[in-house]
Write an enzyme that holds these catalytic residues in place. Sequence first.
Site, short mmCIF file in Angstrom:
data_model
loop_
_atom_site.label_atom_id
_atom_site.label_comp_id
_atom_site.label_asym_id
_atom_site.label_seq_id
_atom_site.Cartn_x
_atom_site.Cartn_y
_atom_site.Cartn_z
CG ASP A 116 -8.16 -2.61 -3.66
OD1 ASP A 116 -8.07 -2.12 -3.51
OD2 ASP A 116 -9.65 -4.05 -3.96
NE ARG A 157 -7.50 5.30 2.48
CZ ARG A 157 -8.37 4.43 3.16
NH1 ARG A 157 -9.52 4.90 3.26
NH2 ARG A 157 -7.39 2.75 3.53
NE ARG A 181 -10.20 8.49 -2.56
CZ ARG A 181 -11.34 7.42 -1.94
NH1 ARG A 181 -10.57 6.78 -1.27
NH2 ARG A 181 -12.47 7.74 -1.50
CE1 TYR A 221 -13.00 -7.44 1.22
CE2 TYR A 221 -11.19 -9.34 0.20
CZ TYR A 221 -12.26 -7.92 1.45
OH TYR A 221 -10.53 -7.59 2.34
NE ARG A 248 -4.10 -1.47 0.73
CZ ARG A 248 -5.73 -0.61 0.98
NH1 ARG A 248 -5.47 -0.31 1.97
NH2 ARG A 248 -6.16 -2.32 0.42
O1 CP3 Z 1 -0.02 -1.67 -2.40
C1 CP3 Z 1 -0.69 -0.65 -3.06
O2 CP3 Z 1 0.02 0.50 -3.14
C2 CP3 Z 1 -0.28 -1.04 -4.42
C3 CP3 Z 1 -2.87 -1.03 -4.26
C4 CP3 Z 1 -3.82 -1.70 -3.91
C5 CP3 Z 1 -4.21 -1.27 -3.47
N1 CP3 Z 1 -5.52 -2.10 -2.61
C6 CP3 Z 1 -5.02 -0.16 -3.29
C7 CP3 Z 1 -6.45 0.49 -2.37
C8 CP3 Z 1 -3.60 -2.96 -3.61
C9 CP3 Z 1 -2.18 -3.92 -4.01
C10 CP3 Z 1 -4.31 -3.40 -3.25
C11 CP3 Z 1 -4.87 -4.81 -2.17
C12 CP3 Z 1 -5.54 -5.53 -1.66
N2 CP3 Z 1 -6.88 -4.37 -1.82
C13 CP3 Z 1 -6.03 -6.19 -0.58
C14 CP3 Z 1 -4.90 -7.22 -0.04
C15 CP3 Z 1 -4.14 -6.50 0.16
C16 CP3 Z 1 -4.39 -6.78 1.76
O3 CP3 Z 1 -4.94 -5.70 2.27
O4 CP3 Z 1 -4.95 -7.55 2.76
C17 CP3 Z 1 -7.41 -6.24 -0.10
C18 CP3 Z 1 -7.98 -7.17 0.57
C19 CP3 Z 1 -8.15 -5.14 -0.67
C20 CP3 Z 1 -9.39 -4.69 -1.00
C21 CP3 Z 1 -9.38 -3.61 -0.51
N3 CP3 Z 1 -9.20 -2.28 -1.53
C22 CP3 Z 1 -10.17 -2.74 1.01
C23 CP3 Z 1 -10.79 -4.08 1.64
C24 CP3 Z 1 -10.04 -1.87 0.70
C25 CP3 Z 1 -11.41 -0.93 1.75
C26 CP3 Z 1 -9.59 -0.51 3.37
C27 CP3 Z 1 -9.17 0.70 4.02
O5 CP3 Z 1 -8.34 0.63 3.33
O6 CP3 Z 1 -9.71 1.49 3.29
C28 CP3 Z 1 -9.60 -1.21 -0.44
C29 CP3 Z 1 -9.46 0.27 -1.10
C30 CP3 Z 1 -8.07 1.05 -1.16
N4 CP3 Z 1 -7.50 0.08 -2.06
C31 CP3 Z 1 -7.15 2.07 -0.99
C32 CP3 Z 1 -6.74 1.60 -1.93
C33 CP3 Z 1 -4.57 2.95 -1.64
C34 CP3 Z 1 -8.19 2.72 -0.18
C35 CP3 Z 1 -8.65 4.02 -0.97
C36 CP3 Z 1 -8.91 5.61 -1.06
O7 CP3 Z 1 -8.27 5.93 -1.40
O8 CP3 Z 1 -9.98 5.08 0.11
#
Ligand code: CP3
Length: 354
Positions: free
Chosen positions: A77, A31, A40, A154, A27
């Site tokens: 994602d 944010r 964003r 999911y 990640r």
């Molecule tokens: O690592 C990176 O920088 C690459 C981008 C990336 C994102 N999600 C961007 C993201 C990667 C590799 C993921 C993987 C992901 N997404 C996983 C597996 C890794 C882990 O965290 O366990 C999972 C389970 C998801 C599903 C997902 N996407 C969730 C549960 C959420 C919301 C949770 C939260 O943190 O708010 C997301 C949204 C998400 N994916 C964000 C980002 C930067 C936040 C979105 C925002 O800008 O509000």
Amino acid sequence: MTELKNDRFLKALLREPVDMTPVWMMRQAGRYLPEYRKTREKAGDFMTLCKTPDLACEVTMQPLRRYDLDAAILFSDILTIPDAMGLGLYFEQGEGPKFEKPITRPADVDALFVPDIEEELGYVMAAVSIIRRELDGKVPLIGFSGSPWTLATYMVEGGGTKDFAKVKGMMFDRPDLMHKLLDKLADTVTVYLNAQIASGAQAVMIFDTWGGILTPRDYKEFSLQYMQRIVENLTREAEGRKVPVVLFTKNGHCWIEDIANTGCDGVGLDWTVDIGDVRKRVGDRVALQGNMDPTVLYASHERIRKEVGLILESYGSGPGHVFNLGHGIQQNVDPEHAGAFVNAVHELSKPYHR
Ligand code: CP3
């Protein structure tokens, strides 16, 4: 083809010697960075950011401008796959991901089809190509996907969950149906990752965020088996180089030997294991990626440095370690603390590579 200027990350995953331990952060584009929040906002919402290749490229590059990272990760994602399968992904402010049409009946599983990757996920491949051009060989680009089991959680729950009631209900009562779903997902993930590799991803990682909620028997049957099938069917060489594969099961500490035996190149570790102990368990079969507790980044620069030093010491000398956090960087972390972390890995790791 541009020559790769920094290949420390790829070499470490193949257990080849390096001058210092490579580092990136799960990640890393997210944010906690004010410039991410700005982009964003410009995109309007998270999915538009993912689906606009120029903006996805911009946020992929943002952490690399700030820090001396050894790899870039595609900004996207894991839930793009169920979205492409027609489940209608959306993000409710502050509530995480949701699906308009979750899987609730057996007929929903039958109706699912392996999506046409170019048609439905072409925006991801376009982002990969643009990012590679923008990186210009600076560091390698990591592509990724969710594991079939994690995607299924999911899809069946309709979003995030605390109790996994629906997905486990289906697994226990209708294992046949669960296998049908996982089978379609494994095929989709394989084609998806191979398309990312064909577009320029130089390593790939599979995120199995929810494998760790299963019993050992169920983990093997419902999660690991499908990840192994994917590993066996991935393109493992491109542009004259090996394309390493990393498997990451959060809370998967009991099964690291089994994960290592799938034929993957690297195993991602969360922070609940000692990396030195794991190294003894797996020997020279795989590289290890991890594993600092992401909340250490809330502590002082000195404490972060100390923790980095302890992990490096535990892993010990020689190749095969990619430094990372044990899970994603959290949104309230001060960006300067992330910088202190990255610099500490490079500075403190040199003696271990002489
Ligand atoms: O690592 C990176 O920088 C690459 C981008 C990336 C994102 N999600 C961007 C993201 C990667 C590799 C993921 C993987 C992901 N997404 C996983 C597996 C890794 C882990 O965290 O366990 C999972 C389970 C998801 C599903 C997902 N996407 C969730 C549960 C959420 C919301 C949770 C939260 O943190 O708010 C997301 C949204 C998400 N994916 C964000 C980002 C930067 C936040 C979105 C925002 O800008 O509000």
